[in-house]
Design an enzyme around this catalytic site. Structure first.
Site, PDB file in Angstrom:
ATOM      1  CD  GLU A 136      -3.172  -0.677   0.128  1.00 25.27           C
ATOM      2  OE1 GLU A 136      -2.855  -0.222  -0.993  1.00 25.27           O
ATOM      3  OE2 GLU A 136      -4.355  -0.853   0.461  1.00 25.27           O
ATOM      4  CB  THR A 158      -5.124   7.614  -0.666  1.00 31.05           C
ATOM      5  OG1 THR A 158      -5.758   6.702  -1.565  1.00 31.05           O
ATOM      6  CG2 THR A 158      -5.314   7.092   0.750  1.00 31.05           C
TER       7      THR A 158
HETATM    8  P1  ADP Z   1      -8.506   2.710  -4.054  1.00 32.07           P
HETATM    9  O1  ADP Z   1      -8.379   1.907  -2.786  1.00 32.07           O
HETATM   10  O2  ADP Z   1      -9.363   3.909  -3.907  1.00 32.07           O
HETATM   11  O3  ADP Z   1      -8.836   1.867  -5.236  1.00 32.07           O
HETATM   12  P2  ADP Z   1      -5.827   2.619  -4.345  1.00 32.07           P
HETATM   13  O4  ADP Z   1      -5.273   2.579  -2.960  1.00 32.07           O
HETATM   14  O5  ADP Z   1      -5.985   1.324  -5.035  1.00 32.07           O
HETATM   15  O6  ADP Z   1      -7.155   3.365  -4.338  1.00 32.07           O
HETATM   16  O7  ADP Z   1      -4.902   3.588  -5.150  1.00 32.07           O
HETATM   17  C1  ADP Z   1      -4.971   3.707  -6.526  1.00 32.07           C
HETATM   18  C2  ADP Z   1      -3.622   4.224  -6.990  1.00 32.07           C
HETATM   19  O8  ADP Z   1      -2.633   3.221  -6.761  1.00 32.07           O
HETATM   20  C3  ADP Z   1      -3.608   4.532  -8.466  1.00 32.07           C
HETATM   21  O9  ADP Z   1      -2.974   5.794  -8.606  1.00 32.07           O
HETATM   22  C4  ADP Z   1      -2.725   3.457  -9.065  1.00 32.07           C
HETATM   23  O10 ADP Z   1      -1.939   3.925 -10.138  1.00 32.07           O
HETATM   24  C5  ADP Z   1      -1.830   3.040  -7.922  1.00 32.07           C
HETATM   25  N1  ADP Z   1      -1.439   1.634  -7.996  1.00 32.07           N
HETATM   26  C6  ADP Z   1      -0.194   1.130  -7.838  1.00 32.07           C
HETATM   27  N2  ADP Z   1      -0.197  -0.200  -8.003  1.00 32.07           N
HETATM   28  C7  ADP Z   1      -1.452  -0.565  -8.282  1.00 32.07           C
HETATM   29  C8  ADP Z   1      -2.048  -1.819  -8.566  1.00 32.07           C
HETATM   30  N3  ADP Z   1      -1.357  -2.947  -8.669  1.00 32.07           N
HETATM   31  N4  ADP Z   1      -3.373  -1.820  -8.763  1.00 32.07           N
HETATM   32  C9  ADP Z   1      -4.094  -0.659  -8.701  1.00 32.07           C
HETATM   33  N5  ADP Z   1      -3.576   0.547  -8.458  1.00 32.07           N
HETATM   34  C10 ADP Z   1      -2.248   0.605  -8.249  1.00 32.07           C
END
Ligand code: ADP
Length: 305
Positions: free
Chosen positions: A126, A181
């Site tokens: 994360e 976030t």
């Molecule tokens: P949410 O929980 O709201 O879906 P995330 O914590 O998944 O948000 O954050 C999304 C961000 O994380 C995006 O900017 C994305 O580019 C980045 N990110 C990095 N690695 C990943 C991954 N494997 N899958 C999805 N998002 C990723």
């Protein structure tokens, strides 16, 4: 020893109202599928989705990197990521990849790690997306069901949700700002009133009791957050109308999913979930925002295919 493993991991909702940074619930709305395979050298990410390809910036890549370092694995690795969970909408997208990566690595190298250690590694992923380690989404995605996260020391409590719990999620079609976030954490109050803390704590306690007692009505009525939701709701167009519509259509509870912008309505098998979804769509429409709704149930968590 096998040379490749395929794993799928679900979407999740964090906070559930009063349980900011503590509660998580795995949702069978969407799944990420990842394949981890041994190769000649280095860690390579292959995907057709728009997520970072640099391992340190990708939640799954970072987990694999940290685990390879910890267990002194010299083999090269190829990580194929097939995203099902939309990224950045508060549905635990990076967490699904991170949880899948931890389970895949464990299986590929026959490590037999316990659940807590897997959650610990998944939480490290994360850092790539949210900027800091946190466990609510990864614990839910990995273990499935409802989870309570305690930190210092890390302790995850998992409770099986009631069979009749149904969730209606609305994902508004918005352009997600970079570092969403961090931005949505930036609007939170630094200090809170003791009386507000007491109200949120009573609802969090009631929610835990609701899951323990398998009481969907008690869970729904505990989705009340007077600290985080009021500070974040301005970031979601039409939020007040969407909430009012959902509750009027029979939702048992309603809140922001994780850091948003998705919202989630709690319902039971006897609720009219189609009506709740339509009501949420109308709420977003009143703010000139399109949304996608999905009716889902708690997920059992990450599985090796
Ligand atoms: P949410 O929980 O709201 O879906 P995330 O914590 O998944 O948000 O954050 C999304 C961000 O994380 C995006 O900017 C994305 O580019 C980045 N990110 C990095 N690695 C990943 C991954 N494997 N899958 C999805 N998002 C990723």
């Amino acid at each position: 020893m096998v040379s490749k493993v395929i794993v799928k991991s679900p979407s999740s909702t964090a906070n559930l109202g009063p349980g900011f940074d503590v509660f998580g619930l795995a949702l069978d709305a969407y799944y990420d599928k990842i394949q981890l395979e041994k190769s000649n050298n280095g860690i390579k990410i292959q995907t057709s989705d728009s997520i970072p390809l640099v391992p340190e910036k990708n939640s799954a890549g970072l987990v694999v990197k940290e685990m390879a370092k910890k267990f002194k694995i010299k083999s090269g690795l190829v990580l194929k990521i097939n995203k099902g969970v939309p990224a950045g909408f508060g549905m635990g997208s990076s967490a699904a990849s991170a949880a899948a990566a931890a389970v895949a690595f464990d299986a590929l190298f026959d490590l037999n790690l316990d659940a807590k250690t897997l959650v610990e590694f998944a939480g490290m992923g994360e850092k790539a997306s949210a900027g800091s380690i946190h466990y609510d989404n990864v614990a839910a995605a990995l273990l499935g069901g409802f989870v309570i996260v305690r930190t210092n020391p890390l302790n995850i409590i998992r409770i099986e949700p009631p069979k009749d719990l149904v969730l209606c999620v609305a994902i508004p079609k918005l352009v997600i700002p970079p570092k969403k976030t961090q931005v949505s954490r930036g609007v939170l109050p630094k200090q809170i009133k003791l009386s507000d803390h007491v109200r949120n704590l009573s609802n969090a306690a009631a929610m835990t009791a609701g899951f323990m007692k398998q009481d969907t009505l008690m869970i729904g009525s505990s989705v009340r957050d007077i600290i985080v939701e009021p500070a974040r709701q301005h970031m979601i167009p039409g939020f007040i109308q969407v909430k009012e519509n959902a509750l009027r259509a029979g939702a048992l509870g309603f809140t922001i999913s994780g850091a948003g912008p998705s919202v989630i309505a709690f319902a039971s098998k006897t609720s009219n979930v189609k009506k709740i979804c339509t009501a949420m769509e109308a709420g977003f429409k009143s703010a000139k925002t399109k949304c996608q709704t999905v009716i889902c149930k708690p997920s059992k968590g990450t599985i090796i295919l």
